[in-house]
Scaffold this motif. Structure first.
Motif, PDB file in Angstrom:
ATOM      1  N   PRO A 101       0.950  -1.292   0.164  1.00 45.59           N
ATOM      2  CA  PRO A 101       0.088  -0.043   0.082  1.00 45.59           C
ATOM      3  C   PRO A 101       0.894   1.289  -0.013  1.00 45.59           C
ATOM      4  CG  PRO A 101       0.074  -0.885   2.276  1.00 45.59           C
ATOM      5  CD  PRO A 101       0.862  -1.967   1.227  1.00 45.59           C
ATOM      6  N   ASP A 102       0.374   2.337  -0.766  1.00 47.16           N
ATOM      7  CA  ASP A 102       0.888   3.528  -0.533  1.00 47.16           C
ATOM      8  C   ASP A 102       0.290   4.292   0.219  1.00 47.16           C
ATOM      9  OD1 ASP A 102       1.851   6.202  -0.880  1.00 47.16           O
ATOM     10  OD2 ASP A 102       1.705   6.088  -3.277  1.00 47.16           O
ATOM     11  N   LEU A 103       0.806   4.497   1.597  1.00 48.00           N
ATOM     12  CA  LEU A 103      -0.052   5.254   2.536  1.00 48.00           C
ATOM     13  C   LEU A 103      -0.056   6.610   2.910  1.00 48.00           C
ATOM     14  CD1 LEU A 103       0.981   2.708   5.648  1.00 48.00           C
ATOM     15  CD2 LEU A 103      -0.878   2.689   4.081  1.00 48.00           C
ATOM     16  N   ARG A 104       0.596   7.132   1.703  1.00 48.83           N
ATOM     17  CA  ARG A 104       0.535   8.691   1.498  1.00 48.83           C
ATOM     18  C   ARG A 104      -0.729   8.943   1.125  1.00 48.83           C
ATOM     19  NH1 ARG A 104       4.812   9.492  -2.980  1.00 48.83           N
ATOM     20  NH2 ARG A 104       3.641   7.964  -3.882  1.00 48.83           N
ATOM     21  N   ASN A 105      -1.403   8.228   0.416  1.00 47.52           N
ATOM     22  CA  ASN A 105      -3.029   7.979  -0.054  1.00 47.52           C
ATOM     23  C   ASN A 105      -3.916   7.940   1.089  1.00 47.52           C
ATOM     24  OD1 ASN A 105      -5.438   7.955  -1.201  1.00 47.52           O
ATOM     25  ND2 ASN A 105      -4.694   6.653  -2.867  1.00 47.52           N
ATOM     26  N   PHE A 114       6.772   4.778   4.834  1.00 51.35           N
ATOM     27  CA  PHE A 114       7.100   3.177   5.017  1.00 51.35           C
ATOM     28  C   PHE A 114       6.217   2.597   6.033  1.00 51.35           C
ATOM     29  CE2 PHE A 114      11.469   4.929   4.167  1.00 51.35           C
ATOM     30  CZ  PHE A 114      11.891   4.199   3.529  1.00 51.35           C
ATOM     31  N   CYS A 115       6.048   1.297   5.684  1.00 56.50           N
ATOM     32  CA  CYS A 115       5.451   0.313   6.506  1.00 56.50           C
ATOM     33  C   CYS A 115       5.826  -1.138   6.318  1.00 56.50           C
ATOM     34  CB  CYS A 115       3.980   0.500   6.200  1.00 56.50           C
ATOM     35  SG  CYS A 115       3.380  -0.198   4.574  1.00 56.50           S
ATOM     36  N   TYR A 116       5.400  -1.733   7.330  1.00 54.63           N
ATOM     37  CA  TYR A 116       5.510  -3.377   7.292  1.00 54.63           C
ATOM     38  C   TYR A 116       4.322  -4.053   6.946  1.00 54.63           C
ATOM     39  CZ  TYR A 116      10.510  -3.223   8.892  1.00 54.63           C
ATOM     40  OH  TYR A 116      11.941  -2.932   9.017  1.00 54.63           O
ATOM     41  N   CYS A 124       7.420   1.076   0.749  1.00 54.10           N
ATOM     42  CA  CYS A 124       7.779   2.502   0.505  1.00 54.10           C
ATOM     43  C   CYS A 124       6.941   3.212  -0.253  1.00 54.10           C
ATOM     44  CB  CYS A 124       9.128   2.955   0.576  1.00 54.10           C
ATOM     45  SG  CYS A 124       9.162   4.592   0.699  1.00 54.10           S
ATOM     46  N   ASN A 125       6.152   3.966  -0.164  1.00 53.84           N
ATOM     47  CA  ASN A 125       5.251   4.674  -1.309  1.00 53.84           C
ATOM     48  C   ASN A 125       4.663   3.883  -2.407  1.00 53.84           C
ATOM     49  OD1 ASN A 125       6.230   7.053   0.102  1.00 53.84           O
ATOM     50  ND2 ASN A 125       7.395   7.856  -1.674  1.00 53.84           N
TER      51      ASN A 125
END
Length: 574
Positions: free
Chosen positions: A285-289, A416-418, A467-468
């Motif tokens: 996932p792009d967590l900036r969204n 970033f995320c795991y 990441c992104n």
């Protein structure tokens, strides 16, 4: 002999002195009696001046050596765009060290040239300042990573390039043996087994900038043929120990080379695979969204609306978007059709919460409150609907497109995320139980889960770092118990004899006091692609293959002689 000073080494102390520089002719400008040349070397550009035709004797991109006196430019002639803009060299001699043939393209404009031509003349393409800067960045990043790993107590150990073929994973690149007829080596897809054996050997913390070889098709974030990864492994650790080291490395790297962009604070978010798929429609996932996917299936159950009734229905709510032009909704509908959907339904809400749109009339009034709560409906919101056999994945693609179209993604952030808790097994098209990812991972419940759980419900200690929206790495806690390993493979249809035969080196090593161990391997090119803002992974590789796995500069793959084939006992059929 050729130079005593690089272009950007010039300074006020050298003014009036004779110096010698060398490089490539970037440009020549004849101003009627006065000729100017931009000389480029690996450090930058220096302006050369001559009052005769001395500089007109050479062609662009020739390699030259020039001597002369350094002087200051007139104030009105200072070029603030380059480091040496205050200086110029008045030439008194020039030597052509290497003539340049007619250029296939202009160096400064190579970014706009067809990729096939650029890759054929990659040595010219790399003279482009932007392209050269990316390769220089790669060098700096590798240097940083080596220092970082050393500081963290990791030992750099190189594992073999010629090894045995693995029956798991992507296609191997095979290397025929000359000494052993009919036998083959394989180039490593990853140092997986070797690094596990290093842990069993007692090295505790290993790493290498590892070359990996996989016969895979190309895509924007995958290079065909070969790539590099920061491969590391740790002994006597649990999953969280590895995640902690991984985020420390990546946080420091992206802080150092991220040009001031925001980097996710440590600890990075941990998201289960199931949650990631449910909320974002993807395992990267792009967590900036900020958009999330919700399940609206219950709203339409019994509604009589055939496309949604009894089907999986996903929704995405965008706040403050009801004022978007009709062209935007048409564009999103066209995109939905491109990815295989029949269309894209939506409901718009005005500032007074009045709904409108093609789906509104199909929501049963008795379900209206339930819908508003599930979809988090607010004034000026738009709710999009996705229903298909692959609704979750399609919803993820719609989410990504909405984020880009509406400018919801912060381009000045590395988020970033795991992603954790992947399923150990899945069912293939024939209904057989197969490994989902790394078969050497340990199940979270150990032997008990393998014996008592439905294989499709077993979770593994596997994790990805994202990441992104780009997967940088996968990793796992390894299965260090040979009995658990045999049981895990038995569920996937392997007999003990097959495991011992196909993975003899690892199985044998596990029988001699293997410690708990785990690791990961962030991709070097993917990290550089993010840090350099490149749109294609080929931009960050010094000599990449094209999308068809061809090296156009070297002419590979190519034919070999009959004698070479005979030496390795190969005959080409057909």
């Amino acid at each position: 002999m050729y130079r005593n000073c690089k272009c950007t080494d010039v300074n006020s102390s050298l003014v009036g002195k004779t110096i010698k520089v060398a490089g490539w002719v970037s440009s020549i400008r004849d101003h009627g009696g006065v000729t100017f040349m931009d000389l480029r070397d690996s450090s930058g550009i220096l302006q050369i001046v001559s009052n005769d035709d001395l500089l007109n004797r050479v062609s662009k991109e020739s390699a030259v050596s020039i001597s002369g006196k350094l002087r200051l430019r007139e104030k009105e002639m200072i070029n603030k765009k380059i480091k040496t803009g205050e200086f110029e060299l008045y030439a008194d001699s020039i030597s052509v060290l290497g003539k340049c043939a007619p250029l296939p393209f202009e160096i400064d404009e190579s970014d706009g040239v067809k990729e096939e031509l650029r890759l054929k003349y990659r040595f010219l393409d790399l003279r482009n300042e932007k392209n050269k800067s990316i390769i220089n960045l790669r060098t700096e990043i590798l240097h940083f990573l080596r220092n970082k790993m050393y500081d963290l107590g990791f030992k750099e150990i190189h594992t073999p390039i010629l090894s045995a073929s693995s029956p798991e994973g992507a296609r191997d690149y095979l290397v025929p043996s000359r000494k052993y007829k009919g036998k083959f080596y394989a180039l490593p897809q990853a140092p997986q087994i070797f690094k596990q054996i290093l842990m069993i050997s007692g090295f505790d913390r290993y790493y290498q900038i590892a070359p990996c070889f996989r016969d895979e098709d190309s895509r924007a974030d995958r290079s065909p043929g070969e790539f590099y990864q920061l491969d590391f492994e740790m002994s006597f650790v649990e999953q969280e120990d590895v995640l902690s080291v991984g985020e420390q490395i990546l946080y420091d790297l992206f802080k150092a080379f991220g040009n001031g962009k925001k980097v996710t604070n440590i600890p990075f978010p941990r998201i289960s695979y199931r949650e990631s798929m449910e909320k974002y429609g993807t395992d990267k996932p792009d967590l900036r969204n900020p958009l999330v996917i919700v399940d609206l299936s219950s709203v339409f159950l019994g509604s009589g609306f055939a496309p949604f009734d009894g089907k999986i229905v996903k929704g995405i709510t965008v706040h403050n978007a009801s004022g978007c032009a009709r062209k935007f909704f048409d564009k999103m509908t066209d995109f939905a059709k491109e990815i295989g959907l029949q269309g894209l339904g939506y409901i718009k809400y005005d500032e007074n919460m009045n709904p409108s749109g093609p789906i509104n009339k199909f929501i049963p009034e008795i379900k209206r409150n339930e819908f508003n709560k599930l979809a988090d409906v607010r004034s000026n919101s738009v709710v999009f609907f996705i229903s298909s056999e692959s609704a979750q994945i399609h919803a993820g693609e719609i989410r990504n497109r909405l984020g880009r179209e509406l400018g919801l993604i912060d381009e000045n952030e590395f988020f970033f995320c795991y992603v954790t808790d992947f399923n150990m097994y899945e069912s293939d098209e024939n209904g057989n139980i197969v490994f989902t990812h790394n078969p050497f991972s340990i199940p979270q419940g150990g032997m008990d889960d393998l014996i008592n759980k439905n294989p499709l419900d077993i979770l593994a200690y596997q994790y990805d770092i994202v990441c992104n929206g780009i997967e940088l790495s996968s990793g796992a806690v390894r299965n260090h118990d040979p009995e658990i390993l045999l049981k895990a493979f038995e569920i996937a249809g392997y007999s003990k004899e097959e495991v011992v035969s196909k993975f003899s080196s690892l199985y044998n090593a596990l029988c001699y006091g293997a410690p708990p161990h785990a690791g990961m391997a962030p991709g070097i090119e993917r990290m550089i692609m993010l840090l350099s803002g490149s749109s294609s992974i080929r931009e960050v590789i010094p000599f990449p293959m094209n999308s068809n796995a061809q090296d156009l500069m070297m002419g590979a793959p190519n034919s070999v002689s009959e004698e070479q084939l005979r030496e390795v006992h190969i005959r080409i059929r057909g």
